[in-house]
Design a protein around this motif. Structure first.
Motif, PDB file in Angstrom:
ATOM      1  N   VAL A 104      -9.532 -36.183  49.689  1.00 16.66           N
ATOM      2  CA  VAL A 104      -8.702 -37.434  49.213  1.00 16.66           C
ATOM      3  C   VAL A 104      -7.598 -36.644  49.007  1.00 16.66           C
ATOM      4  N   ARG A 105      -6.871 -35.880  48.425  1.00 21.77           N
ATOM      5  CA  ARG A 105      -6.281 -35.612  47.885  1.00 21.77           C
ATOM      6  C   ARG A 105      -5.122 -35.201  48.585  1.00 21.77           C
ATOM      7  N   ALA A 106      -5.530 -34.786  49.621  1.00 19.50           N
ATOM      8  CA  ALA A 106      -4.031 -34.459  50.747  1.00 19.50           C
ATOM      9  C   ALA A 106      -3.845 -36.102  51.219  1.00 19.50           C
ATOM     10  N   LEU A 107      -4.865 -36.541  51.291  1.00 15.21           N
ATOM     11  CA  LEU A 107      -5.167 -38.004  52.654  1.00 15.21           C
ATOM     12  C   LEU A 107      -3.768 -39.125  50.944  1.00 15.21           C
ATOM     13  N   LYS A 108      -4.127 -38.883  49.740  1.00 13.50           N
ATOM     14  CA  LYS A 108      -2.863 -39.918  49.103  1.00 13.50           C
ATOM     15  C   LYS A 108      -1.476 -39.420  48.673  1.00 13.50           C
ATOM     16  N   GLN A 109      -1.272 -38.308  49.227  1.00 18.52           N
ATOM     17  CA  GLN A 109      -0.048 -37.089  50.050  1.00 18.52           C
ATOM     18  C   GLN A 109       0.540 -37.569  50.964  1.00 18.52           C
ATOM     19  N   THR A 110       0.273 -38.500  52.026  1.00 17.96           N
ATOM     20  CA  THR A 110       0.328 -38.773  53.255  1.00 17.96           C
ATOM     21  C   THR A 110       0.695 -40.393  52.946  1.00 17.96           C
ATOM     22  N   ASP A 111       1.932 -40.561  54.238  1.00 17.72           N
ATOM     23  CA  ASP A 111       3.064 -41.816  54.190  1.00 17.72           C
ATOM     24  C   ASP A 111       1.765 -42.892  54.939  1.00 17.72           C
ATOM     25  N   GLY A 112       1.075 -44.237  53.602  1.00 20.08           N
ATOM     26  CA  GLY A 112       1.083 -45.439  54.220  1.00 20.08           C
ATOM     27  C   GLY A 112       0.583 -46.038  53.244  1.00 20.08           C
ATOM     28  N   GLY A 113      -0.161 -47.049  54.084  1.00 17.60           N
ATOM     29  CA  GLY A 113      -0.793 -48.113  52.267  1.00 17.60           C
ATOM     30  C   GLY A 113      -1.827 -47.416  51.024  1.00 17.60           C
ATOM     31  N   ASP A 114      -2.498 -48.386  51.212  1.00 21.80           N
ATOM     32  CA  ASP A 114      -3.418 -48.197  50.224  1.00 21.80           C
ATOM     33  C   ASP A 114      -4.752 -47.823  50.796  1.00 21.80           C
ATOM     34  N   ILE A 115      -5.105 -46.791  49.798  1.00 19.79           N
ATOM     35  CA  ILE A 115      -6.796 -46.193  50.920  1.00 19.79           C
ATOM     36  C   ILE A 115      -7.938 -46.644  49.831  1.00 19.79           C
ATOM     37  N   ALA A 116      -9.234 -47.171  50.611  1.00 23.31           N
ATOM     38  CA  ALA A 116      -9.907 -47.887  50.294  1.00 23.31           C
ATOM     39  C   ALA A 116     -11.061 -47.364  50.387  1.00 23.31           C
ATOM     40  N   VAL A 117     -12.213 -47.732  49.045  1.00 25.11           N
ATOM     41  CA  VAL A 117     -14.033 -46.692  49.400  1.00 25.11           C
ATOM     42  C   VAL A 117     -14.676 -47.875  49.644  1.00 25.11           C
ATOM     43  N   CYS A 118     -15.316 -47.892  50.611  1.00 28.81           N
ATOM     44  CA  CYS A 118     -16.286 -49.223  50.756  1.00 28.81           C
ATOM     45  C   CYS A 118     -17.897 -48.605  51.228  1.00 28.81           C
ATOM     46  N   ALA A 119     -18.716 -49.255  50.666  1.00 27.22           N
ATOM     47  CA  ALA A 119     -19.978 -49.259  50.851  1.00 27.22           C
ATOM     48  C   ALA A 119     -20.616 -47.798  50.732  1.00 27.22           C
ATOM     49  N   SER A 120     -20.193 -47.206  49.165  1.00 31.37           N
ATOM     50  CA  SER A 120     -20.875 -46.026  48.834  1.00 31.37           C
ATOM     51  C   SER A 120     -20.550 -45.878  47.077  1.00 31.37           C
ATOM     52  N   ILE A 121     -21.255 -45.776  46.717  1.00 29.87           N
ATOM     53  CA  ILE A 121     -21.535 -45.846  45.664  1.00 29.87           C
ATOM     54  C   ILE A 121     -21.154 -44.971  44.835  1.00 29.87           C
ATOM     55  N   SER A 122     -22.145 -44.260  45.260  1.00 32.51           N
ATOM     56  CA  SER A 122     -21.587 -42.180  45.283  1.00 32.51           C
ATOM     57  C   SER A 122     -20.297 -41.688  45.164  1.00 32.51           C
ATOM     58  N   LEU A 123     -19.384 -42.415  46.608  1.00 26.63           N
ATOM     59  CA  LEU A 123     -18.123 -41.617  47.282  1.00 26.63           C
ATOM     60  C   LEU A 123     -17.629 -42.854  45.681  1.00 26.63           C
ATOM     61  N   VAL A 124     -17.463 -43.422  44.966  1.00 29.32           N
ATOM     62  CA  VAL A 124     -17.299 -44.752  43.911  1.00 29.32           C
ATOM     63  C   VAL A 124     -16.847 -43.422  42.616  1.00 29.32           C
ATOM     64  N   ARG A 125     -18.472 -43.243  42.273  1.00 30.80           N
ATOM     65  CA  ARG A 125     -18.424 -42.496  40.961  1.00 30.80           C
ATOM     66  C   ARG A 125     -18.224 -41.289  41.004  1.00 30.80           C
ATOM     67  N   GLN A 126     -18.088 -40.217  42.236  1.00 34.82           N
ATOM     68  CA  GLN A 126     -17.472 -39.216  42.987  1.00 34.82           C
ATOM     69  C   GLN A 126     -15.727 -38.730  42.331  1.00 34.82           C
ATOM     70  N   LEU A 127     -15.581 -39.503  42.961  1.00 32.32           N
ATOM     71  CA  LEU A 127     -13.598 -40.229  42.991  1.00 32.32           C
ATOM     72  C   LEU A 127     -13.183 -40.573  41.626  1.00 32.32           C
ATOM     73  N   LEU A 128     -13.976 -41.941  41.297  1.00 30.02           N
ATOM     74  CA  LEU A 128     -13.633 -42.072  39.542  1.00 30.02           C
ATOM     75  C   LEU A 128     -13.570 -40.565  38.429  1.00 30.02           C
ATOM     76  N   PHE A 129     -14.392 -39.817  39.143  1.00 27.50           N
ATOM     77  CA  PHE A 129     -15.069 -39.134  37.771  1.00 27.50           C
ATOM     78  C   PHE A 129     -14.241 -37.813  37.656  1.00 27.50           C
ATOM     79  N   ALA A 130     -13.949 -37.610  38.943  1.00 23.78           N
ATOM     80  CA  ALA A 130     -12.531 -36.391  39.469  1.00 23.78           C
ATOM     81  C   ALA A 130     -10.823 -37.294  39.314  1.00 23.78           C
ATOM     82  N   GLY A 131     -11.281 -38.124  38.962  1.00 30.51           N
ATOM     83  CA  GLY A 131      -9.554 -38.644  38.772  1.00 30.51           C
ATOM     84  C   GLY A 131      -8.526 -39.810  39.590  1.00 30.51           C
ATOM     85  N   LEU A 132      -9.167 -39.540  41.434  1.00 29.32           N
ATOM     86  CA  LEU A 132      -8.748 -39.943  42.141  1.00 29.32           C
ATOM     87  C   LEU A 132      -9.010 -41.246  42.103  1.00 29.32           C
TER      88      LEU A 132
END
Length: 187
Positions: A104-132
């Motif tokens: 995700v850190r690398a993906l956020k550095q690429t060109d493009g629109g927003d990136i959305a986390v979908c259909a995953s409670i655990s990914l949302v939690r992990q990425l929120l607490f990682a500050g991403l």
């Protein structure tokens, strides 16, 4: 830098799992418009294994007139999984090639629109607490679900958030977008 967003349907008692079991009559045009605005900025989606398997089984067969199907089927999708391997069967879906946070850190550095986390409670939690995670939209329906998985767990650390946007719909849904509150000295 690209923004990473997530949107979860929630009941008043905090259940975010299986919203199709309890959101029924509260879904309204304003909620649909809020979701439409959010996905209009998204050109990449992140999914966990479980969400990928459920959605890959359902959405490719959805009616062409379904607005979410028209979005999710052709969009680029990356799947976080320790058990899946090889080519994935859903259009434009591939496995992440490194650990989630590094990917995700690398993906956020690429060109493009927003990136959305979908259909995953655990990914949302992990990425929120990682500050991403840049924005977490909770779409709270006026219903008590009673049972089901919650986004946050009793063992989670105290985490301060700031409100980014708040909307109430005609059927009583509350759309609240949050971000991690920036650290300030003296708090």
């Amino acid at each position: 830098m690209r923004r990473l967003t997530a949107g979860l349907f929630s009941s008043v008692d905090g259940v975010v799992e299986s919203p199709h079991l309890w959101q029924f009559d509260s879904f309204d045009a304003e909620l649909g418009a809020g979701m439409g605005a959010m996905i209009s900025r998204v050109d990449t989606v992140l999914l966990g294994r479980h969400g990928y398997e459920e959605w890959a089984d359902y959405w490719p067969r959805a009616e062409a007139s379904d607005p979410f199907g028209a979005f999710i089927n052709p969009v680029e999708k990356f799947v976080a999984s320790r058990t899946l391997s090889g080519e994935l069967g859903w259009t434009k879906a591939s496995l992440m090639n490194r650990p989630l946070e590094d990917f995700v850190r690398a993906l956020k550095q690429t060109d493009g629109g927003d990136i959305a986390v979908c259909a995953s409670i655990s990914l949302v939690r992990q990425l929120l607490f990682a500050g991403l995670l840049d924005s977490l939209m909770l779409m709270v329906h006026p219903v008590v679900a009673g049972t089901g998985r919650h986004l946050f767990e009793p063992s989670d650390p105290v985490t301060r958030l700031e409100l980014q946007e708040l909307t109430t719909t005609s059927r009583g849904n509350v759309l609240a977008s949050y971000a991690l509150r920036p650290e300030t000295s003296g708090e």
